[in-house]
Design a protein around this motif. Structure first.
Motif, PDB file in Angstrom:
ATOM      1  N   ARG A 123      43.177  35.509  52.481  1.00 50.47           N
ATOM      2  CA  ARG A 123      43.682  36.367  51.401  1.00 50.47           C
ATOM      3  C   ARG A 123      42.634  37.370  50.913  1.00 50.47           C
ATOM      4  O   ARG A 123      41.438  37.182  51.122  1.00 50.47           O
ATOM      5  N   LEU A 124      43.090  38.406  50.225  1.00 48.20           N
ATOM      6  CA  LEU A 124      42.168  39.281  49.496  1.00 48.20           C
ATOM      7  C   LEU A 124      41.518  38.430  48.404  1.00 48.20           C
ATOM      8  O   LEU A 124      42.148  37.526  47.879  1.00 48.20           O
ATOM      9  N   LYS A 125      40.281  38.760  48.054  1.00 44.51           N
ATOM     10  CA  LYS A 125      39.591  37.913  47.070  1.00 44.51           C
ATOM     11  C   LYS A 125      40.152  38.052  45.658  1.00 44.51           C
ATOM     12  O   LYS A 125      40.049  37.145  44.848  1.00 44.51           O
ATOM     13  N   VAL A 126      40.699  39.223  45.363  1.00 44.50           N
ATOM     14  CA  VAL A 126      41.296  39.456  44.045  1.00 44.50           C
ATOM     15  C   VAL A 126      42.638  40.138  44.261  1.00 44.50           C
ATOM     16  O   VAL A 126      42.730  41.082  45.037  1.00 44.50           O
ATOM     17  N   SER A 127      43.683  39.631  43.612  1.00 48.08           N
ATOM     18  CA  SER A 127      44.961  40.342  43.655  1.00 48.08           C
ATOM     19  C   SER A 127      45.742  40.068  42.395  1.00 48.08           C
ATOM     20  O   SER A 127      45.502  39.094  41.693  1.00 48.08           O
ATOM     21  N   ALA A 128      46.683  40.953  42.122  1.00 47.00           N
ATOM     22  CA  ALA A 128      47.451  40.858  40.876  1.00 47.00           C
ATOM     23  C   ALA A 128      48.394  39.668  40.907  1.00 47.00           C
ATOM     24  O   ALA A 128      48.829  39.212  39.893  1.00 47.00           O
ATOM     25  N   ILE A 187      42.826  45.414  38.011  1.00 47.72           N
ATOM     26  CA  ILE A 187      42.642  44.391  39.035  1.00 47.72           C
ATOM     27  C   ILE A 187      41.919  44.991  40.240  1.00 47.72           C
ATOM     28  O   ILE A 187      40.995  44.426  40.795  1.00 47.72           O
ATOM     29  N   PHE A 204      38.206  45.417  39.659  1.00 46.75           N
ATOM     30  CA  PHE A 204      37.470  44.162  39.772  1.00 46.75           C
ATOM     31  C   PHE A 204      37.401  43.696  41.221  1.00 46.75           C
ATOM     32  O   PHE A 204      36.402  43.139  41.672  1.00 46.75           O
ATOM     33  N   PHE A 205      38.466  43.976  41.956  1.00 46.72           N
ATOM     34  CA  PHE A 205      38.488  43.620  43.379  1.00 46.72           C
ATOM     35  C   PHE A 205      37.308  44.260  44.107  1.00 46.72           C
ATOM     36  O   PHE A 205      36.640  43.631  44.920  1.00 46.72           O
ATOM     37  N   VAL A 252      34.111  42.351  43.428  1.00 44.97           N
ATOM     38  CA  VAL A 252      34.069  41.031  44.073  1.00 44.97           C
ATOM     39  C   VAL A 252      33.968  41.161  45.597  1.00 44.97           C
ATOM     40  O   VAL A 252      33.267  40.390  46.255  1.00 44.97           O
ATOM     41  N   ALA A 253      34.657  42.165  46.137  1.00 49.41           N
ATOM     42  CA  ALA A 253      34.747  42.304  47.594  1.00 49.41           C
ATOM     43  C   ALA A 253      33.372  42.474  48.236  1.00 49.41           C
ATOM     44  O   ALA A 253      33.163  42.099  49.392  1.00 49.41           O
ATOM     45  N   SER A 289      40.734  34.333  41.422  1.00 50.93           N
ATOM     46  CA  SER A 289      41.288  35.645  41.034  1.00 50.93           C
ATOM     47  C   SER A 289      42.464  36.048  41.893  1.00 50.93           C
ATOM     48  O   SER A 289      42.849  37.209  41.900  1.00 50.93           O
ATOM     49  N   VAL A 290      42.991  35.124  42.647  1.00 48.61           N
ATOM     50  CA  VAL A 290      43.987  35.514  43.635  1.00 48.61           C
ATOM     51  C   VAL A 290      45.401  35.246  43.112  1.00 48.61           C
ATOM     52  O   VAL A 290      45.702  34.146  42.669  1.00 48.61           O
TER      53      VAL A 290
END
Lengths: 158, 376
Positions: free
Chosen positions: A153-158, B17, B20-21, B24-25, B34-35
């Motif tokens: 997965r992407l590390k951050v997602s909505a 979001i 911030f991505f 972190v990326a 955060s997923v």
């Protein structure tokens, strides 16, 4: 607690009592006591590690065994006798054209063949055996061999 | 040349979001809380159905509204799970995720300047999509504020429950209050219920199941959360026939149809995945209980969220840090990523969103790190 504990241990028997206590919202002592209880009652038979033996010097055979049942004892006596051999990894009573299905493991073809011929086939009440040598393992106890883990997965997602 | 852009678009800030991505990326070895999607892959039988569909050449356009077989399964599923019956013929529309469905519903109903009531904090797409449809989002925090905010321009109330980012859901009694307001003011209710199956306390009540509400409800849902299906992009609308037809008019021109392979995979998901869904739900529930217990031990005040896989935590009360400071420092010092609450609205700058869509093993390490972070 019991069902959740069993599910967690089934997934990973290495989880420490400390972690289990945190996950279950209990204490280390209570978790340890519960595991002891489950071991004593036989609900947990043991903890095993699944090894990837593909390509290793190890021979496995699945042996179908036909058995004459005994009055009053059914299949139990002969099955229990076969189960005691350390070469026997699994032993199941099954329905169909034969009665027992055993998984035998050894270091060489000769060792496994000898074991079946000299220890299993000769038993009183054993009427015949059919042996299938295992060529490659793909899945054992719910675990797939060579499956890649990791988060896609992407590390951050909505 | 500077390309002159749409004026509304220029007023919409970039997603918090996304910002911030990017931070972190850049980092390796981060434990991400955060997923916004399941950590499970879609059940194998669903993926296998997709492979078979590709093999047999199902690579063509489908009907605009989606395969009839899929619409029939959606209708059956919704009736079985939530007790409301729809017609597969003209009350279902399949689209590219609940996001597209939400977009075309607001575009179907809004005229420039029309207002919609929106709960805060809420999922990040609602307000921007309303604005892009030339609508005006009017924010409320509680049901009791709705009536005061209604004007002659109010067209609809938007609900999203269980909620991303808070994990809270509406009780039936609360929904009944909203229903009364909707009826009194002749409003449409757009109800995003994509997390419905991930409800841990009690049963999910779908808004359309309330008396007389089916005729004024657009239920937006999809497969992403329930079936761990996010990348296959498939959502659906259940709504009265005239609204479904209107949304389909936009859909047929902008998207034509949803992905054929995903649609076939979804048929398998609806028919044969109840036990897989339940397994995932129980796993999330166990994680939720773990997270709440750990946070309470650390001295945070937090309620158990009733659904979804998020905790919305006020970190300022305990640490004096804003959500953004907390998130950045936690990332810097402990390599644990949480989303600053400000991504969900400026008023939530004291909060962070913690997602427990990750393994218990990861959660255990992450919470030890959070504890360590608080001590120093």
């Amino acid at each position: 607690m019991k069902q959740k504990l069993l599910a967690l241990l089934k997934k990973d028997p290495r989880v420490s009592a400390k972690s289990l206590a945190k996950i279950l919202g209990s204490t280390e002592k209570k978790v340890e006591a519960e595991i002891q209880k489950l071991l004593q009652s036989g609900e947990i038979v043991g903890f095993a590690t699944v090894l990837n033996s593909n390509g290793k010097d190890e021979i496995t055979a699945m042996v179908e065994v036909k058995v004459t049942t005994q009055r009053g004892r059914g299949f139990d006596e002969v099955a229990e006798r076969i189960a005691k051999f350390p070469e026997v990894v699994n032993l199941f009573l099954i329905s169909g054209s034969h009665d027992l299905n055993i998984l035998v493991r050894g270091k060489s073809l000769a060792e496994v063949a000898n074991f079946i011929n000299r220890k299993v086939a000769v038993l009183e009440n054993v009427n015949g055996t059919t042996t299938h040598f295992l060529l490659k393992k793909y899945k054992e106890d719910g675990l797939i061999f060579g499956e890649k883990m990791g988060d896609k997965r992407l590390k951050v997602s909505a | 040349m500077k390309i002159p852009l749409n004026r509304i678009l220029e007023t919409i800030p970039p997603s918090g979001i996304r910002k911030f991505f990017e931070i972190v990326a850049e980092r390796k070895d981060v434990i991400s809380l955060s997923v916004g999607e399941p950590d499970f892959d879609a059940p194998w039988r669903v993926r296998e159905a997709a492979i078979a569909a590709l093999e047999s050449g199902e690579t063509h356009y489908t009907p605009n509204k989606g395969y009839f077989e899929l619409r029939t399964e959606i209708v059956k599923y919704f009736s079985r799970k939530f007790g409301v019956n729809y017609s597969a013929e003209d009350e279902v529309l399949v689209g590219n995720g609940a996001s597209e469905i939400f977009d075309i519903v607001v575009r179907s109903i809004l005229n420039p300047g029309d207002e919609v009531i929106l709960f805060m904090p809420s999922y990040v797409m609602y307000a921007p999509l309303v604005q892009l449809a030339a609508g005006v989002p009017i924010f409320v925090k509680q049901i009791s504020e709705i009536q005061k905010k209604i004007s002659p321009r109010t067209k609809a109330i938007i609900l999203g429950y269980p909620s991303n980012p808070t994990g809270t859901t509406f009780q039936k009694s609360e929904l009944q209050k909203i229903a009364k307001i909707a009826e009194r003011n002749n409003l449409l209710v757009i109800s995003d219920e994509i997390y419905a199956e991930l409800t841990y306390e009690g049963r999910h009540t779908t808004f359309a199941s309330l008396p007389k509400m089916k005729a004024r409800t657009a239920t937006v849902s999809g497969f992403s959360k329930t079936f761990a299906f996010t990348g296959l992009r498939l959502g659906y609308l259940l709504a009265p026939a005239d609204l479904t037809a209107a949304a389909n008019k936009i859909h047929q021109y902008s998207a034509l149809c949803a992905n054929s392979i995903s649609q076939i995979a979804a048929i398998e998901a609806l028919r044969n995945c109840d036990s897989e869904v339940e397994k995932m739900r129980l796993e999330y529930k166990m994680r939720r209980d773990f997270c709440v217990r750990e946070l309470k031990k650390m001295g945070f005040q937090i309620q158990k969220p009733a659904g979804a896989f998020y905790l919305f935590l006020n970190v300022c009360k305990k640490t004096g840090l804003t959500g953004e400071e907390f998130a950045l420092e936690l990332l810097e010092k402990e390599e644990v990523a949480v989303v600053p609450g400000s991504a969900f609205g400026a008023e939530f700058s004291d909060f962070v969103r913690i997602s427990f869509a990750t393994s218990l093993q990861n959660l255990e390490i992450a919470f030890e790190k959070i504890e360590h972070f608080l001590k120093n």
